[in-house]
Write a protein that holds these residues in place. Sequence first.
Motif, PDB file in Angstrom:
ATOM      1  N   ARG A  42     -17.911  -6.113  27.215  1.00 35.12           N
ATOM      2  CA  ARG A  42     -17.921  -5.798  28.646  1.00 35.12           C
ATOM      3  C   ARG A  42     -17.279  -4.432  28.833  1.00 35.12           C
ATOM      4  O   ARG A  42     -16.360  -4.063  28.093  1.00 35.12           O
ATOM      5  N   ARG A  43     -17.739  -3.733  29.847  1.00 31.87           N
ATOM      6  CA  ARG A  43     -17.118  -2.456  30.185  1.00 31.87           C
ATOM      7  C   ARG A  43     -15.916  -2.759  31.087  1.00 31.87           C
ATOM      8  O   ARG A  43     -15.933  -2.595  32.293  1.00 31.87           O
ATOM      9  N   ASP A  44     -14.872  -3.278  30.468  1.00 30.72           N
ATOM     10  CA  ASP A  44     -13.649  -3.681  31.167  1.00 30.72           C
ATOM     11  C   ASP A  44     -12.584  -3.859  30.082  1.00 30.72           C
ATOM     12  O   ASP A  44     -12.764  -4.640  29.151  1.00 30.72           O
ATOM     13  N   ASP A  45     -11.484  -3.147  30.215  1.00 29.76           N
ATOM     14  CA  ASP A  45     -10.439  -3.203  29.194  1.00 29.76           C
ATOM     15  C   ASP A  45      -9.486  -4.388  29.348  1.00 29.76           C
ATOM     16  O   ASP A  45      -8.512  -4.504  28.627  1.00 29.76           O
ATOM     17  N   GLY A  46      -9.784  -5.269  30.302  1.00 28.66           N
ATOM     18  CA  GLY A  46      -8.914  -6.413  30.571  1.00 28.66           C
ATOM     19  C   GLY A  46      -7.997  -6.173  31.744  1.00 28.66           C
ATOM     20  O   GLY A  46      -7.405  -7.107  32.281  1.00 28.66           O
ATOM     21  N   GLU A  47      -7.873  -4.907  32.146  1.00 27.55           N
ATOM     22  CA  GLU A  47      -7.054  -4.549  33.301  1.00 27.55           C
ATOM     23  C   GLU A  47      -7.894  -3.863  34.367  1.00 27.55           C
ATOM     24  O   GLU A  47      -7.352  -3.231  35.271  1.00 27.55           O
ATOM     25  N   GLY A  48      -9.223  -3.981  34.237  1.00 28.08           N
ATOM     26  CA  GLY A  48     -10.121  -3.442  35.249  1.00 28.08           C
ATOM     27  C   GLY A  48     -10.601  -2.023  35.012  1.00 28.08           C
ATOM     28  O   GLY A  48     -11.444  -1.534  35.770  1.00 28.08           O
ATOM     29  N   ARG A  49     -10.083  -1.340  33.987  1.00 31.14           N
ATOM     30  CA  ARG A  49     -10.559   0.013  33.695  1.00 31.14           C
ATOM     31  C   ARG A  49     -11.919  -0.081  33.002  1.00 31.14           C
ATOM     32  O   ARG A  49     -12.122  -0.940  32.150  1.00 31.14           O
ATOM     33  N   PRO A  50     -12.855   0.827  33.320  1.00 36.92           N
ATOM     34  CA  PRO A  50     -14.215   0.749  32.767  1.00 36.92           C
ATOM     35  C   PRO A  50     -14.297   1.280  31.332  1.00 36.92           C
ATOM     36  O   PRO A  50     -14.904   2.319  31.066  1.00 36.92           O
ATOM     37  N   GLU A  51     -13.680   0.570  30.405  1.00 39.61           N
ATOM     38  CA  GLU A  51     -13.705   0.922  28.984  1.00 39.61           C
ATOM     39  C   GLU A  51     -14.278  -0.264  28.217  1.00 39.61           C
ATOM     40  O   GLU A  51     -13.883  -1.408  28.452  1.00 39.61           O
ATOM     41  N   TRP A  52     -15.197   0.017  27.303  1.00 35.61           N
ATOM     42  CA  TRP A  52     -15.822  -1.048  26.535  1.00 35.61           C
ATOM     43  C   TRP A  52     -14.802  -1.774  25.667  1.00 35.61           C
ATOM     44  O   TRP A  52     -13.965  -1.153  25.032  1.00 35.61           O
ATOM     45  N   ARG A  53     -14.883  -3.110  25.661  1.00 32.83           N
ATOM     46  CA  ARG A  53     -14.066  -3.963  24.791  1.00 32.83           C
ATOM     47  C   ARG A  53     -14.900  -5.181  24.398  1.00 32.83           C
ATOM     48  O   ARG A  53     -15.782  -5.611  25.130  1.00 32.83           O
ATOM     49  N   MET A  54     -14.568  -5.757  23.254  1.00 32.96           N
ATOM     50  CA  MET A  54     -15.218  -6.984  22.792  1.00 32.96           C
ATOM     51  C   MET A  54     -14.515  -8.171  23.437  1.00 32.96           C
ATOM     52  O   MET A  54     -13.334  -8.393  23.226  1.00 32.96           O
ATOM     53  N   TRP A  55     -15.247  -8.960  24.209  1.00 32.52           N
ATOM     54  CA  TRP A  55     -14.676 -10.107  24.917  1.00 32.52           C
ATOM     55  C   TRP A  55     -14.939 -11.424  24.211  1.00 32.52           C
ATOM     56  O   TRP A  55     -14.288 -12.418  24.471  1.00 32.52           O
ATOM     57  N   HIS A  56     -15.909 -11.439  23.330  1.00 32.44           N
ATOM     58  CA  HIS A  56     -16.185 -12.664  22.574  1.00 32.44           C
ATOM     59  C   HIS A  56     -16.730 -12.291  21.200  1.00 32.44           C
ATOM     60  O   HIS A  56     -17.527 -11.360  21.063  1.00 32.44           O
ATOM     61  N   PHE A  57     -16.273 -13.025  20.197  1.00 27.77           N
ATOM     62  CA  PHE A  57     -16.746 -12.859  18.826  1.00 27.77           C
ATOM     63  C   PHE A  57     -17.019 -14.239  18.266  1.00 27.77           C
ATOM     64  O   PHE A  57     -16.192 -15.138  18.382  1.00 27.77           O
ATOM     65  N   HIS A  58     -18.192 -14.403  17.681  1.00 24.11           N
ATOM     66  CA  HIS A  58     -18.546 -15.663  17.035  1.00 24.11           C
ATOM     67  C   HIS A  58     -19.051 -15.329  15.642  1.00 24.11           C
ATOM     68  O   HIS A  58     -19.990 -14.561  15.479  1.00 24.11           O
ATOM     69  N   CYS A  59     -18.399 -15.903  14.642  1.00 28.39           N
ATOM     70  CA  CYS A  59     -18.772 -15.653  13.262  1.00 28.39           C
ATOM     71  C   CYS A  59     -18.980 -16.986  12.559  1.00 28.39           C
ATOM     72  O   CYS A  59     -18.230 -17.940  12.789  1.00 28.39           O
ATOM     73  N   SER A  60     -20.011 -17.052  11.743  1.00 30.33           N
ATOM     74  CA  SER A  60     -20.263 -18.259  10.974  1.00 30.33           C
ATOM     75  C   SER A  60     -20.791 -17.872   9.600  1.00 30.33           C
ATOM     76  O   SER A  60     -21.199 -16.728   9.381  1.00 30.33           O
ATOM     77  N   THR A  61     -20.756 -18.837   8.703  1.00 29.46           N
ATOM     78  CA  THR A  61     -21.279 -18.581   7.373  1.00 29.46           C
ATOM     79  C   THR A  61     -22.804 -18.569   7.429  1.00 29.46           C
ATOM     80  O   THR A  61     -23.417 -19.164   8.306  1.00 29.46           O
ATOM     81  N   ARG A  62     -23.385 -17.874   6.484  1.00 33.96           N
ATOM     82  CA  ARG A  62     -24.836 -17.884   6.331  1.00 33.96           C
ATOM     83  C   ARG A  62     -25.135 -18.317   4.904  1.00 33.96           C
ATOM     84  O   ARG A  62     -24.282 -18.217   4.027  1.00 33.96           O
ATOM     85  N   PRO A  63     -26.339 -18.796   4.652  1.00 30.18           N
ATOM     86  CA  PRO A  63     -26.648 -19.302   3.322  1.00 30.18           C
ATOM     87  C   PRO A  63     -26.677 -18.186   2.282  1.00 30.18           C
ATOM     88  O   PRO A  63     -26.709 -16.997   2.618  1.00 30.18           O
ATOM     89  N   ASP A  64     -26.692 -18.590   1.018  1.00 26.36           N
ATOM     90  CA  ASP A  64     -26.816 -17.618  -0.061  1.00 26.36           C
ATOM     91  C   ASP A  64     -28.055 -16.753   0.169  1.00 26.36           C
ATOM     92  O   ASP A  64     -29.065 -17.213   0.722  1.00 26.36           O
ATOM     93  N   ASP A  65     -27.985 -15.499  -0.262  1.00 22.79           N
ATOM     94  CA  ASP A  65     -29.056 -14.542   0.007  1.00 22.79           C
ATOM     95  C   ASP A  65     -30.414 -14.952  -0.539  1.00 22.79           C
ATOM     96  O   ASP A  65     -31.444 -14.587   0.021  1.00 22.79           O
TER      97      ASP A  65
END
Length: 185
Positions: free
Chosen positions: A125-148
């Motif tokens: 989101r273009r929001d630093d958490g304090e309302g300033r219009p700076e890009w920040r990551m608000w959610h991260f989801h990571c999972s395993t993937r199968p062998d290549d």
Amino acid sequence: MTDQPTDEEQILRLHRDWYYANYNINIPLMRTVFPTGDENFLMFNLNDHPYFGVDDLAKLWTFYARTDRWGLCEDHVIRVDVCGDMAYVVSEGIYPSWVIKDDEGNPLPEEIPVVMNYRSTEIYRRDDGEGRPEWRMWHFHCSTRPDDDEAPPAKTDKDSATARGLGNTPYSTGKRTVFATGTEG
């Protein structure tokens, strides 16, 4: 007049900084990627557990800093999309790490390699958490993937990561994340 980076360039810089912060457990750099405020960030971690806010994540990393050594990921961006003040990045790669100490911080007789094949989705989101219009990551989801070399059910070997190439899809070519260490390809 200075050239301002595009939204996509800013998002990809944060994506790169996030994965580079994982290298050697760089908590100060990690904090620059996320918004401030405990209620603003949510992670579904590769360790299968949720983390709520950057301080919660920093506590986890402080624990791992006593027990683990984290390597530099081989990360391939599959897709980045920016729409107004929201964006997302999808990537996949290989994450090397080693358990080097027990939970109390005592060295192990030998390091235990832990290499994870992963896929991730990041929401910005273009929001630093304090309302300033700076890009920040608000959610991260990571999972395993199968062998290549594993083909998905109901598909053929040509659909494996080995055949398609990391980051690639049937309709697009991924882009490998390049870090500033000079050690990656």
